[in-house]
Design a protein around this motif. Structure first.
Motif, PDB file in Angstrom:
ATOM      1  N   GLU A   1       0.850  -1.197   0.000  1.00  0.00           N
ATOM      2  CA  GLU A   1       0.000   0.000   0.000  1.00  0.00           C
ATOM      3  C   GLU A   1       0.881   1.240   0.000  1.00  0.00           C
ATOM      4  OE1 GLU A   1      -3.690   1.931   2.609  1.00  0.00           O
ATOM      5  OE2 GLU A   1      -2.859  -0.034   3.095  1.00  0.00           O
ATOM      6  N   LEU A   2       0.528   2.217  -0.816  1.00  0.00           N
ATOM      7  CA  LEU A   2       1.298   3.450  -0.912  1.00  0.00           C
ATOM      8  C   LEU A   2       0.664   4.547  -0.065  1.00  0.00           C
ATOM      9  CD1 LEU A   2       2.142   3.573  -4.738  1.00  0.00           C
ATOM     10  CD2 LEU A   2       3.565   2.747  -2.857  1.00  0.00           C
ATOM     11  N   ASP A   3       1.489   5.486   0.353  1.00  0.00           N
ATOM     12  CA  ASP A   3       1.046   6.601   1.190  1.00  0.00           C
ATOM     13  C   ASP A   3       0.223   7.588   0.351  1.00  0.00           C
ATOM     14  OD1 ASP A   3       0.720   8.721   2.894  1.00  0.00           O
ATOM     15  OD2 ASP A   3       2.850   8.931   3.403  1.00  0.00           O
ATOM     16  N   PRO A   4      -1.013   7.887   0.741  1.00  0.00           N
ATOM     17  CA  PRO A   4      -1.830   8.851  -0.012  1.00  0.00           C
ATOM     18  C   PRO A   4      -1.190  10.235  -0.120  1.00  0.00           C
ATOM     19  CG  PRO A   4      -3.182   7.614   1.526  1.00  0.00           C
ATOM     20  CD  PRO A   4      -1.765   7.277   1.850  1.00  0.00           C
ATOM     21  N   ALA A   5      -0.238  10.549   0.782  1.00  0.00           N
ATOM     22  CA  ALA A   5       0.435  11.848   0.715  1.00  0.00           C
ATOM     23  C   ALA A   5       1.259  11.992  -0.562  1.00  0.00           C
ATOM     24  CB  ALA A   5       1.342  12.032   1.942  1.00  0.00           C
ATOM     25  N   MET A   6       1.520  10.884  -1.244  1.00  0.00           N
ATOM     26  CA  MET A   6       2.239  10.933  -2.514  1.00  0.00           C
ATOM     27  C   MET A   6       1.417  11.619  -3.602  1.00  0.00           C
ATOM     28  SD  MET A   6       3.666   7.004  -2.469  1.00  0.00           S
ATOM     29  CE  MET A   6       3.881   7.010  -4.244  1.00  0.00           C
ATOM     30  N   ASN A   7       0.116  11.663  -3.418  1.00  0.00           N
ATOM     31  CA  ASN A   7      -0.792  12.136  -4.457  1.00  0.00           C
ATOM     32  C   ASN A   7      -0.850  13.670  -4.469  1.00  0.00           C
ATOM     33  OD1 ASN A   7      -2.642  11.982  -6.524  1.00  0.00           O
ATOM     34  ND2 ASN A   7      -4.388  11.619  -5.187  1.00  0.00           N
ATOM     35  N   ILE A   8       0.258  14.286  -4.888  1.00  0.00           N
ATOM     36  CA  ILE A   8       0.366  15.749  -4.952  1.00  0.00           C
ATOM     37  C   ILE A   8      -0.031  16.211  -6.347  1.00  0.00           C
ATOM     38  CG2 ILE A   8       1.950  17.713  -4.808  1.00  0.00           C
ATOM     39  CD1 ILE A   8       3.729  15.949  -3.007  1.00  0.00           C
TER      40      ILE A   8
ATOM     41  N   GLY B   1       7.321  38.813 -18.070  1.00  0.00           N
ATOM     42  CA  GLY B   1       8.279  39.684 -17.405  1.00  0.00           C
ATOM     43  C   GLY B   1       8.450  39.244 -15.962  1.00  0.00           C
ATOM     44  N   ASP B   2       8.205  40.175 -15.023  1.00  0.00           N
ATOM     45  CA  ASP B   2       8.324  39.859 -13.604  1.00  0.00           C
ATOM     46  C   ASP B   2       6.972  39.565 -12.952  1.00  0.00           C
ATOM     47  OD1 ASP B   2      11.072  40.272 -13.648  1.00  0.00           O
ATOM     48  OD2 ASP B   2      10.857  42.427 -13.303  1.00  0.00           O
ATOM     49  N   THR B   3       5.946  39.400 -13.773  1.00  0.00           N
ATOM     50  CA  THR B   3       4.595  39.177 -13.253  1.00  0.00           C
ATOM     51  C   THR B   3       4.118  37.772 -13.577  1.00  0.00           C
ATOM     52  OG1 THR B   3       4.065  41.523 -13.596  1.00  0.00           O
ATOM     53  CG2 THR B   3       2.216  39.998 -13.280  1.00  0.00           C
ATOM     54  N   GLN B   4       3.670  37.047 -12.557  1.00  0.00           N
ATOM     55  CA  GLN B   4       3.120  35.726 -12.808  1.00  0.00           C
ATOM     56  C   GLN B   4       1.731  35.857 -13.406  1.00  0.00           C
ATOM     57  OE1 GLN B   4       2.854  33.051  -9.451  1.00  0.00           O
ATOM     58  NE2 GLN B   4       1.582  31.601 -10.583  1.00  0.00           N
ATOM     59  N   VAL B   5       1.459  35.020 -14.400  1.00  0.00           N
ATOM     60  CA  VAL B   5       0.144  35.032 -15.048  1.00  0.00           C
ATOM     61  C   VAL B   5      -0.373  33.596 -15.116  1.00  0.00           C
ATOM     62  CG1 VAL B   5       0.583  37.108 -16.412  1.00  0.00           C
ATOM     63  CG2 VAL B   5       1.205  34.872 -17.347  1.00  0.00           C
ATOM     64  N   GLY B   6      -1.687  33.482 -15.153  1.00  0.00           N
ATOM     65  CA  GLY B   6      -2.292  32.163 -15.309  1.00  0.00           C
ATOM     66  C   GLY B   6      -2.181  31.295 -14.074  1.00  0.00           C
ATOM     67  N   HIS B   7      -2.191  30.002 -14.300  1.00  0.00           N
ATOM     68  CA  HIS B   7      -2.284  29.044 -13.218  1.00  0.00           C
ATOM     69  C   HIS B   7      -0.924  28.675 -12.616  1.00  0.00           C
ATOM     70  CE1 HIS B   7      -6.022  28.065 -15.598  1.00  0.00           C
ATOM     71  NE2 HIS B   7      -6.523  28.238 -14.380  1.00  0.00           N
ATOM     72  N   THR B   8      -0.992  28.058 -11.453  1.00  0.00           N
ATOM     73  CA  THR B   8       0.151  27.403 -10.827  1.00  0.00           C
ATOM     74  C   THR B   8      -0.166  25.917 -10.725  1.00  0.00           C
ATOM     75  OG1 THR B   8       0.774  29.328  -9.490  1.00  0.00           O
ATOM     76  CG2 THR B   8       1.519  27.171  -8.711  1.00  0.00           C
ATOM     77  N   ILE B   9       0.757  25.090 -11.188  1.00  0.00           N
ATOM     78  CA  ILE B   9       0.574  23.641 -11.113  1.00  0.00           C
ATOM     79  C   ILE B   9       1.549  23.066 -10.098  1.00  0.00           C
ATOM     80  CG2 ILE B   9       1.184  21.522 -12.376  1.00  0.00           C
ATOM     81  CD1 ILE B   9      -0.398  22.474 -14.709  1.00  0.00           C
ATOM     82  N   GLU B  10       1.068  22.147  -9.277  1.00  0.00           N
ATOM     83  CA  GLU B  10       1.918  21.413  -8.341  1.00  0.00           C
ATOM     84  C   GLU B  10       1.780  19.921  -8.634  1.00  0.00           C
ATOM     85  OE1 GLU B  10       0.770  22.640  -4.427  1.00  0.00           O
ATOM     86  OE2 GLU B  10       1.944  24.493  -4.529  1.00  0.00           O
ATOM     87  N   TYR B  11       2.917  19.224  -8.567  1.00  0.00           N
ATOM     88  CA  TYR B  11       2.931  17.817  -8.966  1.00  0.00           C
ATOM     89  C   TYR B  11       4.137  17.142  -8.329  1.00  0.00           C
ATOM     90  CZ  TYR B  11       2.026  13.949 -12.288  1.00  0.00           C
ATOM     91  OH  TYR B  11       1.707  12.741 -12.872  1.00  0.00           O
ATOM     92  N   ALA B  12       4.206  15.818  -8.430  1.00  0.00           N
ATOM     93  CA  ALA B  12       5.376  15.051  -8.013  1.00  0.00           C
ATOM     94  C   ALA B  12       5.442  13.794  -8.857  1.00  0.00           C
ATOM     95  CB  ALA B  12       5.300  14.680  -6.529  1.00  0.00           C
ATOM     96  N   VAL B  13       6.639  13.273  -9.051  1.00  0.00           N
ATOM     97  CA  VAL B  13       6.782  12.035  -9.817  1.00  0.00           C
ATOM     98  C   VAL B  13       5.983  10.912  -9.161  1.00  0.00           C
ATOM     99  CG1 VAL B  13       8.417  10.245 -10.533  1.00  0.00           C
ATOM    100  CG2 VAL B  13       9.025  12.660 -10.774  1.00  0.00           C
ATOM    101  N   TYR B  14       6.019  10.866  -7.831  1.00  0.00           N
ATOM    102  CA  TYR B  14       5.287   9.826  -7.121  1.00  0.00           C
ATOM    103  C   TYR B  14       3.781   9.918  -7.333  1.00  0.00           C
ATOM    104  CZ  TYR B  14       9.121   7.783  -4.380  1.00  0.00           C
ATOM    105  OH  TYR B  14      10.236   7.102  -3.985  1.00  0.00           O
ATOM    106  N   THR B  15       3.285  11.097  -7.698  1.00  0.00           N
ATOM    107  CA  THR B  15       1.857  11.234  -7.979  1.00  0.00           C
ATOM    108  C   THR B  15       1.449  10.282  -9.098  1.00  0.00           C
ATOM    109  OG1 THR B  15       1.829  13.561  -7.295  1.00  0.00           O
ATOM    110  CG2 THR B  15       0.046  12.822  -8.729  1.00  0.00           C
ATOM    111  N   TYR B  16       2.248  10.263 -10.148  1.00  0.00           N
ATOM    112  CA  TYR B  16       1.932   9.398 -11.293  1.00  0.00           C
ATOM    113  C   TYR B  16       2.002   7.931 -10.879  1.00  0.00           C
ATOM    114  CZ  TYR B  16       1.803   7.616 -16.045  1.00  0.00           C
ATOM    115  OH  TYR B  16       1.438   6.951 -17.195  1.00  0.00           O
TER     116      TYR B  16
END
Length: 250
Positions: free
Chosen positions: A109-116, A206-221
């Motif tokens: 069983e894998l740790d659900p915390a991996m699911n980032i 430029g120096d301004t963030q636009v659009g979305h931010t994505i968070e992920y991890a290899v272990y998620t896959y």
């Protein structure tokens, strides 16, 4: 470019060895000019397999190190089978009789915390980070889907473990399904010990963030797919996980 060591020898690093090629030899050749003529001599032939084989012959090798070396080979072999590369000479079959292979066992069983995985922030009609997954080609990479109508206008930042990498529109790879404005950004700077670490992807004007931010991890896959797909795919994902865990303790 080589590094001059204190003993007068020069060391060279050969990067870019993919898991499925760890059984292939890397040949080092010395070139020099003597009285106006170029001469060359092959001075070394080595491979990741030979290194692991020599290590696994040692009875004094610590157990955690033996497991990590074993997991490297199992990972390479799983990649060979998955991609179909030299499957008639799988790396574990090339080990010496004196080598003891003791790979990790995949957990029940894998740790659900991996699911980032998340996508936050406001949409921008000019550029969007539309999705993320893991690419299991010849070299593992995190693949971010990007929709953009002006490649020159934006840059992309990827952060992991306090390191930041910046990419431009020239680094994006067009999606080959005929759709205009769709691209992939491939990120392959994840170290073996960082497979569980959060990767943050952002888009900047430029120096301004636009659009979305994505968070992920290899272990998620791995968490979402280790019991899906073909047997070859499942074995590869399990091997990647075992190697990532073994590196932490070796």
């Amino acid at each position: 470019e080589g590094t001059l060591n204190a003993n007068g020898q020069t060391s060279f690093i050969c990067p870019g060895i993919n898991p499925l090629t760890i059984g292939d030899n890397v040949c080092a050749t010395l070139y020099a000019y003597v009285e106006g003529y170029e001469v060359s001599v092959q001075i070394a032939e080595y491979s990741v397999l030979k290194y692991c084989d020599n290590q696994l012959k040692k009875s004094t090798l610590p157990a955690t190190t033996r497991t990590m070396r074993s997991d490297v080979l199992v990972y390479g072999e799983a990649a060979q089978i998955m991609i179909g590369y030299k499957t008639d000479v799988l790396v574990t079959s090339l080990l010496s009789a004196e080598s003891t292979l003791t790979p990790s066992s995949f957990p029940t069983e894998l740790d659900p915390a991996m699911n980032i995985m998340s996508r936050t922030g406001d949409a921008d009609s000019r550029v969007q980070l539309t999705g993320v997954t893991l690419s299991l080609g010849s070299k593992m990479a995190v693949r971010v889907a990007v929709t953009c109508n002006d490649l020159a206008a934006f840059t992309y930042k990827v952060e992991i473990s306090g390191r930041e990498y910046t990419y431009t529109g020239e680094d994006l790879v067009p999606v080959t399904d005929g759709s205009d404005g769709r691209y992939y950004l491939y990120f392959n700077q994840v170290k073996a010990s960082e497979l569980d670490q959060k990767i943050t992807v952002t888009c900047w004007e430029g120096d301004t963030q636009v659009g979305h931010t994505i968070e992920y991890a290899v272990y998620t896959y791995i968490y979402r797919n280790y019991n899906k797909g073909t047997e070859a795919t499942q074995n590869l994902l399990k091997a990647i996980y075992n190697y990532g865990e073994a590196v932490k303790t070796a």
